[in-house]
Design an enzyme around this catalytic site. Structure first.
Site, short mmCIF file in Angstrom:
data_model
loop_
_atom_site.label_atom_id
_atom_site.label_comp_id
_atom_site.label_asym_id
_atom_site.label_seq_id
_atom_site.Cartn_x
_atom_site.Cartn_y
_atom_site.Cartn_z
N GLY A 12 0.78 -1.22 0.00
CA GLY A 12 0.00 0.00 0.00
C GLY A 12 0.82 1.27 0.00
N SER A 13 1.79 1.40 -0.92
CA SER A 13 2.60 2.62 -0.93
C SER A 13 1.77 3.83 -1.35
CB SER A 13 3.82 2.46 -1.84
OG SER A 13 3.45 2.42 -3.20
N ARG A 65 -16.24 -14.94 -6.60
CA ARG A 65 -15.88 -13.53 -6.65
C ARG A 65 -17.09 -12.67 -6.30
NH1 ARG A 65 -13.99 -10.57 -12.18
NH2 ARG A 65 -16.16 -11.00 -12.68
N LEU A 93 -12.71 -6.58 -9.98
CA LEU A 93 -14.01 -6.41 -9.33
C LEU A 93 -15.14 -6.77 -10.27
CD1 LEU A 93 -13.14 -3.04 -7.62
CD2 LEU A 93 -13.58 -5.19 -6.42
N ASN A 107 -9.28 4.58 -8.95
CA ASN A 107 -8.11 3.71 -9.02
C ASN A 107 -6.93 4.47 -9.62
OD1 ASN A 107 -6.74 1.13 -8.87
ND2 ASN A 107 -6.90 1.02 -11.10
N HIS A 109 -3.50 3.60 -12.00
CA HIS A 109 -2.93 2.54 -12.86
C HIS A 109 -1.56 3.00 -13.35
CE1 HIS A 109 -2.97 -0.87 -15.59
NE2 HIS A 109 -2.53 -0.06 -16.55
N THR A 141 -14.74 1.67 -14.02
CA THR A 141 -15.94 1.23 -14.72
C THR A 141 -15.83 -0.28 -14.95
OG1 THR A 141 -14.98 1.58 -16.92
CG2 THR A 141 -16.12 3.46 -15.89
N LEU A 144 -12.23 -2.91 -17.77
CA LEU A 144 -11.00 -2.85 -16.99
C LEU A 144 -10.05 -1.78 -17.51
CD1 LEU A 144 -9.29 -4.21 -14.72
CD2 LEU A 144 -8.33 -5.69 -16.50
N GLU A 174 3.17 8.58 -9.02
CA GLU A 174 1.92 8.09 -8.44
C GLU A 174 1.69 8.71 -7.07
OE1 GLU A 174 1.32 3.81 -8.53
OE2 GLU A 174 2.74 3.63 -10.19
#
Length: 218
Positions: A12-13, A65, A93, A107, A109, A141, A144, A174
Site C-alpha cells: 500500500g505505498s 468472486r 471487481l 483507481n 494505474h 468502470t 478494466l 503516483e
C-alpha cells in the site's frame, strides 16, 4: 469534510502517500478505514500506525468472486464513505460491485491509459519502445482500466532504463498525483459528465504533469 475508504492487497505505498498527505493537513478528507482482502497485507500495519481503523475481508473465505464482492460492498457501505479508493488492490471487481459504487470508485494505474492496460505495464512500455510512460488516476468502470481519466503524470523513458528503474520513476509520480486527484474530488472540483471528467479551475497544476524533464543527448 469528505470521507474515503482505501482498499489494498499488499504494502500500500499509494495508500501511505494518502495517509501522509492527510496527516500533514494537505488532504481535506477523513480516512474512515483501510480494508484489505489479505490478512497479511503489510499496509494494514502501516495504516494502524497512522491511527486509521483497519478491516479484513478475506477473499479465500468466499466461494465466488461475486460473494466476496458482496461482502466487501456491505462492509464499505457500513462505513458510509463518499469515495472508495483502490490502492494496489489486486483483484478484478465484478460489474455489480463497480456499478454499486459508480462515480465514487477511484483507481490508479501504472501507465498512461488507454495504453498498457492490465499487468506488467513497465515491461510492455519498454518492449514497445515507448518514449513517454507514466500513471493515470481514473474512475473505475466495468471495462478494466478504461474509466474516465481524472489526472495523469508522465515521465520520460530514458536510455538505459530497465523495468525496475522505470517503475521507480513512475511510482514517485503516483505518490504525487493520487493525493492531488483525491483533493480535487474532496473539494468538489471534479465533474463527471457523460463519461468525461471536467476539472473546475485547476490552480495548482495542469491535468498532465511531466517530471523529471527529458534529457536531450548532445
Amino acid at each position: 469534510m469528505k470521507s474515503i475508504v482505501i482498499v489494498i492487497s499488499g504494502r500500500g505505498s499509494n495508500m501511505e502517500s494518502l495517509l501522509k498527505a492527510t496527516a500533514a493537513g494537505e488532504l481535506p478528507v477523513r480516512i474512515s478505514a483501510v480494508l484489505s482482502n489479505r490478512p497479511d497485507a503489510v499496509g494494514l500495519r502501516t495504516a494502524a500506525a497512522y491511527g486509521v481503523p483497519t478491516q479484513v475481508v478475506d477473499h479465500t473465505e468466499y466461494a465466488s468472486r461475486e460473494a466476496f464482492d458482496a461482502a466487501m460492498a456491505e462492509t464499505i457501505d457500513g462505513l458510509g464513505p463518499d469515495f472508495v479508493v483502490l490502492a494496489g488492490f489486486m483483484r478484478i471487481l465484478s460489474d455489480a460491485f463497480v456499478q454499486h459504487f459508480q462515480g465514487r470508485l477511484i483507481n490508479i494505474h501504472p501507465s498512461l491509459l488507454p495504453s498498457f492496460t492490465g499487468l506488467h505495464t513497465h515491461r510492455r512500455a519498454l518492449q514497445e519502445g515507448a518514449r513517454i510512460h507514466g500513471c493515470t488516476v481514473h474512475f473505475v468502470t466495468p471495462s478494466l482500466d478504461h474509466g474516465p481519466i481524472i489526472v495523469q503524470a508522465a515521465v520520460p523513458v530514458l536510455d538505459g532504463d530497465d523495468e525496475v528503474s522505470l517503475a521507480a520513476r513512475v511510482l514517485a509520480q503516483e505518490h504525487c498525483v493520487y493525493p492531488l486527484a483525491i483533493r480535487w474530488l474532496a473539494e468538489g472540483r471534479v465533474r463527471l459528465v457523460e463519461g468525461r471528467v471536467f476539472l473546475d479551475t485547476p490552480q495548482d497544476g495542469a491535468a498532465v504533469l511531466v517530471s523529471p524533464p527529458a534529457q536531450v543527448a548532445p
